[in-house]
Structure formats: C-alpha cells, structure tokens
Write an enzyme that holds these catalytic residues in place. Sequence first.
Site, short mmCIF file in Angstrom:
data_model
loop_
_atom_site.label_atom_id
_atom_site.label_comp_id
_atom_site.label_asym_id
_atom_site.label_seq_id
_atom_site.Cartn_x
_atom_site.Cartn_y
_atom_site.Cartn_z
N GLY A 283 47.19 31.54 39.95
CA GLY A 283 48.24 31.85 39.17
C GLY A 283 49.17 33.10 39.86
N HIS A 284 50.19 33.06 38.89
CA HIS A 284 51.26 34.21 39.43
C HIS A 284 51.85 34.88 38.25
CE1 HIS A 284 51.51 34.57 43.55
NE2 HIS A 284 51.27 33.07 43.93
N ASP A 285 52.67 35.89 38.49
CA ASP A 285 53.02 36.65 37.11
C ASP A 285 53.61 35.90 36.15
OD1 ASP A 285 54.10 39.79 36.51
OD2 ASP A 285 55.60 38.11 35.64
N ASN B 75 52.73 33.03 35.28
CA ASN B 75 51.76 32.19 34.45
C ASN B 75 51.00 32.95 33.62
OD1 ASN B 75 51.14 31.23 37.73
ND2 ASN B 75 51.86 29.72 36.14
N TYR B 76 50.80 34.45 33.96
CA TYR B 76 50.22 35.26 33.13
C TYR B 76 50.93 35.80 31.89
CZ TYR B 76 48.11 35.80 37.68
OH TYR B 76 47.55 35.43 39.21
N ASP C 66 52.45 41.57 36.79
CA ASP C 66 51.96 42.22 38.13
C ASP C 66 52.05 43.62 38.08
OD1 ASP C 66 51.77 39.79 39.01
OD2 ASP C 66 53.63 39.85 40.42
#
Length: 259
Positions: free
Chosen positions: A23-25, A27-28, A54
């Site tokens: 994932g990346h920002d 997604n979070y 992030d």
Amino acid sequence: NPAVVYCAISGYGQTGPYANLPGHDLNYISVSGALGMIGWPGQPPAIPINVLADFAGGGLFAAFSILAAVVSRQRTGTGQYIDMAMSDGTMSLACLAASDYYSSGDPPRPGEYYLNGAYPCYNVYETRDGRWLSLACMEPWFWKNLCELFGCEQYTEHQFNADKFPEILELLRRRFREKDRDVWFAELSARDICATPVYGLEEALADPHNRSRGMVTTLEHPKYGTIPQIGVAPKFSATPGRVRTLAPTPGENTREVLL
C-alpha cells in the site's frame, strides 16, 4: 539488548488481516476513513498529498512514540518494540469526527460535516480574481464581526441554523466575488475575522509570515550552489533547531551508521 527501542513503521501494522497487504498513503487514509470525509457532495473524494498517513500518521506518530519509549526507558531501564501502522495513526487523527459519529449516529460525509464544508462560517469562497479565501469564524464573536462588515446582522443568530445555510451561503459567495482575494485578506484580518488566503505552495513559500518564522532556509551545496529547504517547525527556547545538512549521497554514511 533489552534497552533498545525499536520502531517498525508500516502501512497496516504487524498484525491483523491487512498486515501483509502492499500500500501507499492513499490506501492507508482510505482504510482509516479519512479519505471518505474529504471533498464535496456528489464528487469523487479529494486526494490530499501524502501529509496524512505518511508524514503525520506514520512519521510524526513514530517520532512521538519513540521519544515516549525513551522516557519510559529512563524510568524502567528497558526499551520496547513499537508497532506503528500509518493507517492506525491516521485513524487516531480522525478521533474528533469518530467521536461525533458515535455520539450522534450520523457519519461525517464530504461537505456535510461541520468541519469539512457544511457551515457557511467554516468554508472556502472564491474571490473576484478566481482565487480562494478560507473563512473560519466558528466562535460567535468572529461571526458577528463578519455579519457586521457585510451588513447582514440578521444572520448573526443563525450561524448554526441549517435552515438558513442556503441563503447565507448564497450571500457570502456573492459578496466574496466582489473583491480580489488579497484585498479581502487585508480587510478581514484588520477586523478580527478568521480569514486567510488559500495559498498555492509557491505563495506559501514566499509568504512574509512563513519567512519570518524561519520556515524557508537555504544551504550551500558544493556542486549545485544554494539549495532552499523547509525550516524546523518547533521553536525551542534553549535548543533551537536548524537544518544542518543536505541529503547524503547514496552510501555516504553507511560506514558511520554501521560502526
């Protein structure tokens, strides 16, 4: 070594059904519920840059947690392992909205929550020059000052009256289009009204207040000359921070770190 403080920053944490998902920002903040509250009704969610998960949910929460563990170690003599999920950090930042949801039963929707665009007194308005002004007159005295400036004192007592929102919004949108953004900023700030320009990054970096706060600094690079950098946010009275070095080249500090 029982005194070691070890912090693992990951997207979803070391446990749970999503622990092994990539994932990346974006997604979070989706999983945490933050993204679903940003934007305007009937439009796709507004994707922020990676400051929520992030930097805030991950980086700043991790730094805070590590320092808390260091304080604990000073008292107990032992360190600990910190499982810092960026999705957890972002959900923690949404605690006010979650509290309101649990108490009212109404989940915050884009543009419908009092802190994301529902209230005329806490909103953004386009100005004559096509730019935007943010208005945040949540306290009644600030709202009263605005109503007096616009000659619409009849709305002073209707600041939070949802039945009046459509006509108040129409009035404010019309009035703010009468002057340019920076003209409004000068006029409103002189009258104790919570209003500021919505800056693009290039404007924020040039703003005299941000400059006076040391939020833009420079360093000299032996090859590339003067390099602008963002300054240090916390202003310590006894141990003021400063940007000391530019980014290292790959491998520059490997030996020092390993030693």
